[in-house]
Design a protein around this motif. Structure first.
Motif, short mmCIF file in Angstrom:
data_model
loop_
_atom_site.label_atom_id
_atom_site.label_comp_id
_atom_site.label_asym_id
_atom_site.label_seq_id
_atom_site.Cartn_x
_atom_site.Cartn_y
_atom_site.Cartn_z
N SER A 3 -5.34 5.96 8.87
CA SER A 3 -6.18 5.80 7.58
C SER A 3 -6.18 6.79 5.75
CB SER A 3 -7.72 6.47 8.16
OG SER A 3 -7.50 7.70 8.83
N LEU A 4 -4.20 7.59 6.36
CA LEU A 4 -4.09 8.24 5.01
C LEU A 4 -2.79 7.05 4.63
CD1 LEU A 4 -2.93 11.73 6.34
CD2 LEU A 4 -5.36 11.00 5.44
N ARG A 13 5.56 6.38 1.41
CA ARG A 13 6.21 5.30 1.33
C ARG A 13 5.30 4.68 1.26
NH1 ARG A 13 8.75 5.84 7.29
NH2 ARG A 13 9.80 7.77 7.78
N LYS A 14 5.67 3.71 1.06
CA LYS A 14 5.25 1.99 0.34
C LYS A 14 5.34 0.86 1.37
CE LYS A 14 5.11 2.05 -5.05
NZ LYS A 14 5.91 1.39 -6.07
N CYS A 44 0.52 -1.39 -0.09
CA CYS A 44 -0.28 -0.22 -0.25
C CYS A 44 0.48 1.53 0.43
CB CYS A 44 -0.62 -0.17 1.36
SG CYS A 44 -0.21 0.28 2.30
N ILE A 45 0.09 2.90 -0.43
CA ILE A 45 0.99 3.92 -0.31
C ILE A 45 0.42 4.56 1.20
CG2 ILE A 45 0.76 6.26 -1.21
CD1 ILE A 45 0.24 4.72 -3.64
N VAL A 63 0.37 13.36 -1.17
CA VAL A 63 1.32 13.94 -0.73
C VAL A 63 0.91 15.65 -0.59
CG1 VAL A 63 2.61 13.98 -1.80
CG2 VAL A 63 3.55 14.07 0.43
N GLU A 64 0.46 16.02 -1.76
CA GLU A 64 0.52 17.26 -1.49
C GLU A 64 -1.24 18.21 -1.27
OE1 GLU A 64 2.66 15.86 -5.20
OE2 GLU A 64 0.70 15.81 -4.37
N GLY A 65 -2.23 16.74 -0.66
CA GLY A 65 -3.77 17.15 -0.16
C GLY A 65 -3.41 17.22 1.16
N ALA A 66 -2.01 16.28 1.58
CA ALA A 66 -2.17 15.57 3.10
C ALA A 66 -1.82 17.10 3.93
CB ALA A 66 -1.81 14.35 2.83
N ASN A 67 -0.57 17.30 2.91
CA ASN A 67 -0.38 18.34 4.01
C ASN A 67 -0.32 19.92 3.53
OD1 ASN A 67 3.10 18.32 4.04
ND2 ASN A 67 3.11 16.91 2.36
#
Length: 334
Positions: free
Chosen positions: A116-117, A19-20, A5-6, A310-314
């Motif tokens: 959950s991310l 990360r993977k 998973c990512i 990663v952009e959306g999470a940040n």
């Protein structure tokens, strides 16, 4: 064979990194869930510098189940929050208050690869909840933490004849207004400024009072005193400000973590029988009942939506840090 998973981790810089990861094969009581949505809340800000997968308001579709899983099947839509496993044997588990289990495994203290991310999460069967058809995944994710935070004191301590005061209209407050109103209580909102008055009234508040700059709340002109008071803002201050507008035997519920201490007047607390009560997430029973209630009563989350990248999470994390989120953040793979 494991499950690749990512994942989106915290890091020493406070930035979320991608990360993977390969989850090992499922234990007999575990469920692999393909994540579709995740909320992000203040707790994730606290852990944003930790080497762990962030997110504890998850919703997804069951991908695989362990050999001993009996309550779920592949294809079920489920949600989860803080806890992942409890011992089942301590005094708290045995009396149905497993959220206070002293051996609880939960977000931030165990299972650091289970946030959950992620594109896939592995959870214990016991702390996964089926999402009713009447509840969208975008609503269900914040219900897993923000929702149960306000639901627990309301359902345990509020009667329909109570006047419920709610301090702050943010990620918790806007849900508390809706739940309290749908339970039949009279809702009174206190906010630092007047900017959210109309929204509070639309969500179900009967009265709205602005408190910024006041050091004597008896001058607010409140029509009747408050029976239950939920502190859903992050600001810590003396609860003495509210004592002039509280009924005898009123209960106060501080709901947010943060720096600083709440202080109370000793004499006023004793003479008026005031109770200050902490509250810890919810039992599994109460989490299921929240979902049922929200579906039946048209309770919805006001949320900003972000892509699960990663952009959306940040971007979501930064909005939270700046205090600009209206009112919950929901990331999705859609």
């Amino acid at each position: 064979m494991g499950f690749e998973c990512i994942q989106f981790h915290g890091s020493p810089s406070g930035q979320i990194v991608q990360r993977k990861f390969v989850h090992p094969e499922l234990a007999s009581d575990e469920v692999a869930v393909k994540v579709t949505h995740s909320g992000l809340c203040g707790t994730d800000v606290h852990y944003s510098r930790a080497d762990m997968v962030l997110g504890h308001e998850g919703v997804g579709i069951v991908h695989s189940i362990g050999s001993g899983v009996s309550s779920l099947k592949v294809g079920d839509r489920v949600g989860w929050g803080y806890p992942n496993k409890t011992c089942g044997q301590c005094e708290w588990c045995l009396q149905g208050e497993e959220n206070y289990c002293r051996n609880i495994q939960m977000f931030g203290i165990a299972d650091f690869e289970q946030g959950s991310l992620s594109s896939l999460a592995v959870r214990k069967e016991q702390w996964l909840f089926k999402i009713p058809e009447g509840v969208s995944s975008e609503d269900a994710a914040p219900f897993m933490c923000g929702g149960v935070t306000v639901w627990t004191p309301l359902i345990n301590h509020v009667k329909p004849y109570h006047r419920v005061g709610i301090v702050g209209i943010g990620g918790l407050g806007h849900l508390a207004i809706q739940f309290a109103k749908k339970m039949g209580a009279e809702v009174v909102v206190f906010s630092a400024t007047d900017s959210k008055r109309e929204e509070a009234l639309q969500l179900g508040a009967k009265e709205f009072y602005t408190t910024k700059g006041l050091d004597d709340y008896s001058t607010l002109g409140i029509t009747k005193k408050i029976d239950r008071l939920l502190i859903s803002s992050s600001t810590k201050s003396s609860l003495a400000l509210f004592y002039p507008i509280l009924n005898p035997k009123a209960m106060i519920f501080p709901l947010t973590f943060g720096d600083g201490d709440l202080t109370v007047p000793n004499a006023g607390t004793i003479q008026n029988g005031i109770s200050i009560s902490g509250t810890m997430i919810a039992t599994r029973f109460m989490q299921n009942k929240l979902l049922e209630f929200a579906g039946r009563n048209d309770v919805h989350v006001v949320a900003e939506k972000f892509p699960m990248t990663v952009e959306g999470a940040n971007a979501a994390l930064e909005r939270l840090k700046e205090g600009k989120m209206r009112y919950r953040a929901v990331l999705s793979w859609d």
